[in-house]
Design a protein around this motif. Structure first.
Motif, PDB file in Angstrom:
ATOM      1  N   VAL A 137     -57.646  23.926 141.678  1.00  0.00           N
ATOM      2  CA  VAL A 137     -56.409  23.646 140.934  1.00  0.00           C
ATOM      3  C   VAL A 137     -56.016  22.182 141.064  1.00  0.00           C
ATOM      4  N   TYR A 138     -55.978  21.670 142.293  1.00  0.00           N
ATOM      5  CA  TYR A 138     -55.500  20.295 142.471  1.00  0.00           C
ATOM      6  C   TYR A 138     -56.532  19.261 142.031  1.00  0.00           C
ATOM      7  N   GLY A 139     -57.808  19.637 142.055  1.00  0.00           N
ATOM      8  CA  GLY A 139     -58.833  18.743 141.513  1.00  0.00           C
ATOM      9  C   GLY A 139     -58.677  18.583 140.007  1.00  0.00           C
ATOM     10  N   ILE A 140     -58.457  19.712 139.314  1.00  0.00           N
ATOM     11  CA  ILE A 140     -58.272  19.667 137.854  1.00  0.00           C
ATOM     12  C   ILE A 140     -56.963  18.965 137.499  1.00  0.00           C
ATOM     13  N   VAL A 141     -55.912  19.233 138.276  1.00  0.00           N
ATOM     14  CA  VAL A 141     -54.620  18.570 138.022  1.00  0.00           C
ATOM     15  C   VAL A 141     -54.766  17.051 138.156  1.00  0.00           C
ATOM     16  N   ALA A 142     -55.533  16.610 139.165  1.00  0.00           N
ATOM     17  CA  ALA A 142     -55.756  15.167 139.356  1.00  0.00           C
ATOM     18  C   ALA A 142     -56.418  14.560 138.121  1.00  0.00           C
ATOM     19  N   LEU A 143     -57.389  15.278 137.545  1.00  0.00           N
ATOM     20  CA  LEU A 143     -58.047  14.782 136.331  1.00  0.00           C
ATOM     21  C   LEU A 143     -57.077  14.734 135.152  1.00  0.00           C
ATOM     22  N   ILE A 144     -56.227  15.778 135.062  1.00  0.00           N
ATOM     23  CA  ILE A 144     -55.291  15.856 133.932  1.00  0.00           C
ATOM     24  C   ILE A 144     -54.265  14.719 133.976  1.00  0.00           C
ATOM     25  N   VAL A 145     -53.651  14.512 135.159  1.00  0.00           N
ATOM     26  CA  VAL A 145     -52.580  13.514 135.234  1.00  0.00           C
ATOM     27  C   VAL A 145     -53.096  12.076 135.106  1.00  0.00           C
ATOM     28  N   ARG A 146     -54.419  11.895 135.283  1.00  0.00           N
ATOM     29  CA  ARG A 146     -54.990  10.546 135.140  1.00  0.00           C
ATOM     30  C   ARG A 146     -55.622  10.332 133.764  1.00  0.00           C
ATOM     31  N   MET A 147     -55.508  11.325 132.887  1.00  0.00           N
ATOM     32  CA  MET A 147     -56.093  11.204 131.549  1.00  0.00           C
ATOM     33  C   MET A 147     -55.547   9.985 130.798  1.00  0.00           C
ATOM     34  N   ASP A 148     -54.217   9.821 130.846  1.00  0.00           N
ATOM     35  CA  ASP A 148     -53.621   8.711 130.099  1.00  0.00           C
ATOM     36  C   ASP A 148     -54.026   7.365 130.684  1.00  0.00           C
ATOM     37  N   GLU A 149     -54.132   7.304 132.031  1.00  0.00           N
ATOM     38  CA  GLU A 149     -54.542   6.050 132.686  1.00  0.00           C
ATOM     39  C   GLU A 149     -55.956   5.661 132.262  1.00  0.00           C
ATOM     40  N   LEU A 150     -56.854   6.662 132.250  1.00  0.00           N
ATOM     41  CA  LEU A 150     -58.225   6.409 131.786  1.00  0.00           C
ATOM     42  C   LEU A 150     -58.220   5.984 130.326  1.00  0.00           C
ATOM     43  N   GLY A 151     -57.360   6.611 129.518  1.00  0.00           N
ATOM     44  CA  GLY A 151     -57.256   6.262 128.104  1.00  0.00           C
ATOM     45  C   GLY A 151     -56.839   4.814 127.904  1.00  0.00           C
ATOM     46  N   PHE A 152     -55.822   4.370 128.656  1.00  0.00           N
ATOM     47  CA  PHE A 152     -55.357   2.980 128.545  1.00  0.00           C
ATOM     48  C   PHE A 152     -56.452   1.989 128.948  1.00  0.00           C
ATOM     49  N   LYS A 153     -57.233   2.356 129.970  1.00  0.00           N
ATOM     50  CA  LYS A 153     -58.332   1.473 130.402  1.00  0.00           C
ATOM     51  C   LYS A 153     -59.395   1.363 129.319  1.00  0.00           C
ATOM     52  N   LEU A 154     -59.711   2.491 128.675  1.00  0.00           N
ATOM     53  CA  LEU A 154     -60.697   2.476 127.595  1.00  0.00           C
ATOM     54  C   LEU A 154     -60.197   1.672 126.399  1.00  0.00           C
ATOM     55  N   ILE A 155     -58.908   1.772 126.109  1.00  0.00           N
ATOM     56  CA  ILE A 155     -58.313   0.993 125.004  1.00  0.00           C
ATOM     57  C   ILE A 155     -58.429  -0.505 125.290  1.00  0.00           C
ATOM     58  N   GLY A 156     -58.228  -0.874 126.562  1.00  0.00           N
ATOM     59  CA  GLY A 156     -58.274  -2.291 126.941  1.00  0.00           C
ATOM     60  C   GLY A 156     -59.671  -2.869 127.017  1.00  0.00           C
ATOM     61  N   LEU A 157     -60.708  -2.017 126.967  1.00  0.00           N
ATOM     62  CA  LEU A 157     -62.090  -2.514 127.069  1.00  0.00           C
ATOM     63  C   LEU A 157     -62.537  -3.282 125.830  1.00  0.00           C
ATOM     64  N   SER A 158     -61.965  -2.942 124.683  1.00  0.00           N
ATOM     65  CA  SER A 158     -62.415  -3.567 123.432  1.00  0.00           C
ATOM     66  C   SER A 158     -61.249  -4.266 122.720  1.00  0.00           C
ATOM     67  N   SER A 159     -61.552  -5.414 122.150  1.00  0.00           N
ATOM     68  CA  SER A 159     -60.536  -6.160 121.393  1.00  0.00           C
ATOM     69  C   SER A 159     -60.573  -5.795 119.904  1.00  0.00           C
ATOM     70  N   LYS A 160     -61.611  -5.049 119.519  1.00  0.00           N
ATOM     71  CA  LYS A 160     -61.732  -4.633 118.121  1.00  0.00           C
ATOM     72  C   LYS A 160     -60.708  -3.562 117.798  1.00  0.00           C
ATOM     73  N   GLU A 161     -60.243  -3.580 116.547  1.00  0.00           N
ATOM     74  CA  GLU A 161     -59.241  -2.601 116.121  1.00  0.00           C
ATOM     75  C   GLU A 161     -59.826  -1.198 116.093  1.00  0.00           C
ATOM     76  N   ARG A 162     -61.086  -1.119 115.618  1.00  0.00           N
ATOM     77  CA  ARG A 162     -61.768   0.182 115.562  1.00  0.00           C
ATOM     78  C   ARG A 162     -63.021   0.131 116.419  1.00  0.00           C
TER      79      ARG A 162
END
Length: 289
Positions: free
Chosen positions: A182-207
């Motif tokens: 339970v707490y392993g999956i919760v850790a993945l869930i609550v960090r989803m947005d953080e991982l998303g922001f990091k992926l967004i910051g990896l590229s300067s391209k719009e698409r």
């Protein structure tokens, strides 16, 4: 001596096979509670600043382990000396789960009016934020205690006729898997947005692929938590109904033609709304007084 040693190994292997089978059955029976536990803890562990999410979750997970260390010995003692208490606690727990599931459905269709105020973390001092954090951790651990009791008792109910050693091994395995899983999956869930922001910051391209995946993860987090809440509610009613159907003889033989899943869900729903009605009636009576 050699033959005796190999016979002992054979006995141990047979016991482990039995434990594996019983653990699988117990895991299926507790799956509903785990779904609700997951939804509750995902909600409890979110809402903090990014750097505090994992420390808060770790604090709740440690509290969950302590909860189970308290619950397990008491449950095993009851099973050994007063097994009827397990059935009684199981049914009482079923009433609580049915009530909780029915209350969530009722709240969805008839939401209570809450007074809302625009409050953000910026309006608090560091000391106030830490106090808020401790209170939320404490609340999560108390909720976990109630759910842990149900997980342990339901798991124990599946092996109540087995030897005390089998009970200890099976229920302990379920308790450990429940906490880590339970707490392993919760850790993945609550960090989803953080991982998303990091992926967004990896590229300067719009698409770009990273930006697309990042946006999906950021937008998916609230939807995942809401979906878990819905799944958890359905699971609560199914688990509660299963407890009543399998432990109350009258309900067990009622409507044998119905598929078990329909019978269990309907039973959980009816009992849940009956308990909800009684509790709301008492609240109104106390309010008038």
């Amino acid at each position: 001596m050699a033959s005796g040693f190999f016979a002992l190994l054979d006995d141990i292997a047979a016991i482990m096979d039995d434990v594996a089978v019983m653990s699988k059955i117990a895991a299926k029976k507790t799956a509903g509670i785990l779904g609700d536990d997951l939804a509750v803890n995902a909600e409890k562990a979110s809402g903090f600043i990014s750097s505090r999410e994992l420390p808060v979750l770790w604090a709740i997970a440690k509290g969950s382990f302590i909860n189970k260390l308290i619950i397990l010995p008491i449950a095993f003692l009851l099973s050994a000396f007063f097994p009827l208490a397990i059935i009684i606690i199981l049914v009482l727990g079923g009433l609580f789960l049915a009530y909780e599931g029915a209350e969530k459905i009722y709240e969805y269709f008839f939401p209570h009016s809450h007074s809302t105020a625009e409050i953000t973390m910026e309006t608090f001092t560091e000391e106030e934020i830490l106090t808020f954090e401790k209170e939320k951790i404490k609340s999560a651990i108390v909720t976990d205690f109630i759910l842990s009791v149900e997980i342990v008792i339901i798991a124990l109910g599946t092996v109540i006729g087995e030897s005390i050693l089998s009970q200890i091994v099976v229920v302990s395995i379920i308790a450990i898997l429940a906490t880590v899983g339970v707490y392993g999956i919760v850790a993945l869930i609550v960090r989803m947005d953080e991982l998303g922001f990091k992926l967004i910051g990896l590229s300067s391209k719009e698409r770009s692929v990273s930006k697309t995946i990042g946006n999906i993860l950021v937008q998916a987090l609230p939807k995942v938590i809401k979906s878990l809440a819905v799944i958890g509610t359905i699971a609560l009613l199914l688990v509660a109904g299963g407890i009543f159907v399998h432990n109350i003889d009258f309900l067990h033989h009622l409507f044998p033609q119905l598929p078990s899943i329909v019978k269990e869900f309907s039973t959980g729903l009816i009992v849940g709304f009956a308990v909800l009605g009684i509790i709301n009636l008492f609240k109104k009576m106390l309010g008038k007084k």
